[in-house]
Write a protein that holds these residues in place. Sequence first.
Motif, PDB file in Angstrom:
ATOM      1  N   SER A 139      -2.921   5.203  -6.128  1.00 26.26           N
ATOM      2  CA  SER A 139      -2.143   4.485  -5.119  1.00 26.26           C
ATOM      3  C   SER A 139      -2.193   2.989  -5.382  1.00 26.26           C
ATOM      4  N   GLY A 149       0.838  -1.190   0.000  1.00 21.52           N
ATOM      5  CA  GLY A 149       0.000   0.000   0.000  1.00 21.52           C
ATOM      6  C   GLY A 149       0.874   1.241   0.000  1.00 21.52           C
ATOM      7  N   ALA A 186      -2.544  -0.664  -3.327  1.00 16.96           N
ATOM      8  CA  ALA A 186      -3.162  -1.085  -2.072  1.00 16.96           C
ATOM      9  C   ALA A 186      -3.087  -2.600  -1.924  1.00 16.96           C
ATOM     10  N   HIS A 187      -3.048  -3.041  -0.684  1.00 18.47           N
ATOM     11  CA  HIS A 187      -3.040  -4.464  -0.366  1.00 18.47           C
ATOM     12  C   HIS A 187      -3.981  -4.700   0.806  1.00 18.47           C
ATOM     13  N   ARG A 188      -4.740  -5.762   0.701  1.00 13.44           N
ATOM     14  CA  ARG A 188      -5.595  -6.188   1.820  1.00 13.44           C
ATOM     15  C   ARG A 188      -5.345  -7.667   2.049  1.00 13.44           C
ATOM     16  N   LEU A 243      -5.496   1.731  -7.267  1.00 12.36           N
ATOM     17  CA  LEU A 243      -6.685   2.508  -6.934  1.00 12.36           C
ATOM     18  C   LEU A 243      -6.521   3.945  -7.406  1.00 12.36           C
ATOM     19  N   ASP A 251     -14.206   5.663  -6.852  1.00 12.13           N
ATOM     20  CA  ASP A 251     -13.070   4.746  -6.802  1.00 12.13           C
ATOM     21  C   ASP A 251     -13.012   3.920  -8.077  1.00 12.13           C
ATOM     22  N   ASN A 297      -4.141  -7.481  -4.092  1.00 14.11           N
ATOM     23  CA  ASN A 297      -3.417  -6.251  -4.402  1.00 14.11           C
ATOM     24  C   ASN A 297      -4.170  -5.537  -5.507  1.00 14.11           C
TER      25      ASN A 297
END
Length: 125
Positions: free
Chosen positions: A33, A21, A35-37, A119, A51, A116
């Motif tokens: 950006s 992220g 991003a990772h969750r 965004l 978004d 991943n």
Amino acid sequence: MAADAVTYEGHDAVAAALAKGGALGKGEGFTASGAHRDKAGQVEVHDKETDIIYITDGEATFVTGGTMVGGKMSKAGQWLGTDIQGGESRHLSKGDVIVIPAGTPHWFKEVPSGVNYFLVKVIKP
């Protein structure tokens, strides 16, 4: 009217942003950006941000629309909640793109082994 400055990020910086992220660029009316969750998130609603999400690796169950449950303002124009009633669930995986218009509830409901994504937030004035 002056133009925004050109922003360049090399592939190593982009890979790091996608893995952990991080910001990749911003200008008048947008941010970009990586991003990772690695787990589910909270339901989100952004009053002035659309978004645009491009999945670069992994998978997730993503819910959009419907009605946010338990919504509380986290900061100006940003809402967080606990659930969505009546939304549409989609399985997102590598290569998928989803666009969530401003004001639309959305939620990474299930993230089995990490996701991943790139965004872009388009910000209304």
